[in-house]
Design an enzyme around this catalytic site. Structure first.
Site, PDB file in Angstrom:
ATOM      1  N   GLY A  52       3.499  -4.697  11.335  1.00  0.00           N
ATOM      2  CA  GLY A  52       2.042  -4.689  11.250  1.00  0.00           C
ATOM      3  C   GLY A  52       1.578  -5.590  10.127  1.00  0.00           C
ATOM      4  O   GLY A  52       1.603  -6.805  10.256  1.00  0.00           O
ATOM      5  N   ASN A  53       1.182  -4.994   9.011  1.00  0.00           N
ATOM      6  CA  ASN A  53       0.665  -5.730   7.855  1.00  0.00           C
ATOM      7  C   ASN A  53      -0.509  -6.621   8.240  1.00  0.00           C
ATOM      8  O   ASN A  53      -0.546  -7.801   7.909  1.00  0.00           O
ATOM      9  CB  ASN A  53       1.778  -6.557   7.189  1.00  0.00           C
ATOM     10  N   HIS A  54      -1.463  -6.034   8.971  1.00  0.00           N
ATOM     11  CA  HIS A  54      -2.647  -6.783   9.372  1.00  0.00           C
ATOM     12  C   HIS A  54      -3.755  -5.815   9.789  1.00  0.00           C
ATOM     13  O   HIS A  54      -3.527  -4.633   9.959  1.00  0.00           O
ATOM     14  CB  HIS A  54      -2.327  -7.745  10.526  1.00  0.00           C
ATOM     15  N   ALA A  55      -4.930  -6.386   9.952  1.00  0.00           N
ATOM     16  CA  ALA A  55      -6.074  -5.680  10.542  1.00  0.00           C
ATOM     17  C   ALA A  55      -6.575  -6.547  11.686  1.00  0.00           C
ATOM     18  O   ALA A  55      -6.252  -7.732  11.771  1.00  0.00           O
ATOM     19  CB  ALA A  55      -7.174  -5.476   9.500  1.00  0.00           C
TER      20      ALA A  55
END
Length: 140
Positions: A52-55
């Site tokens: 992930g590590n995102h929006a």
């Protein structure tokens, strides 16, 4: 039940008998609060790997650990919370503008993701500082 404006834990119906169990997650507002346009899953991730590590600016997601377990750090720009996904009838709804990090995958983890949109690279925010700036600008 964990609940915020942009994320919440969902419980799906589970049916079982001597043959085993069946979990139903229907889209279009029945169990999943959107039309499902993309489905993908993650498996084979080591416990120390972060995914992930995102929006996303407008895509909504539901995460379901259909096997094993994982943790999800959710951050709406004001509050951070860790959700443990460890039941196949449990889902985590993530609305737009929620930073997500999936980690601590069990060896048998299969994390299924239902998405409201097809993949569009331009709507991903992959820099945390940029995410915070966008959240703050939306509040003004």
């Amino acid at each position: 039940m964990v609940c915020s404006t942009n994320y919440k834990v969902l419980e799906f119906k589970e049916y079982g008998d001597e043959r085993g169990n069946l979990v139903v997650a229907e889209g279009s507002g029945f169990d999943v609060p959107f039309d499902i346009r993309r489905v993908f899953y993650m498996y084979g991730s080591d416990p120390d790997i972060k995914r992930g590590n995102h929006a996303n600016r407008y895509t909504r997601f539901v995460l379901i650990n259909v096997s094993g377990s994982s943790k999800v750090l959710v951050d709406d720009g004001k509050k951070k919370e860790v959700i443990v996904l460890d039941k196949p009838r449990m889902g985590l709804y993530l609305g737009p503008m929620v930073w997500k990090e999936m980690y601590d995958f069990s060896p048998d983890s299969v994390l299924l993701v239902l998405a409201s949109e097809h993949y569009i690279e331009g709507e991903y925010i992959r820099d945390y500082d940029e995410f915070i700036k966008e959240v703050e600008s939306q509040e003004e």
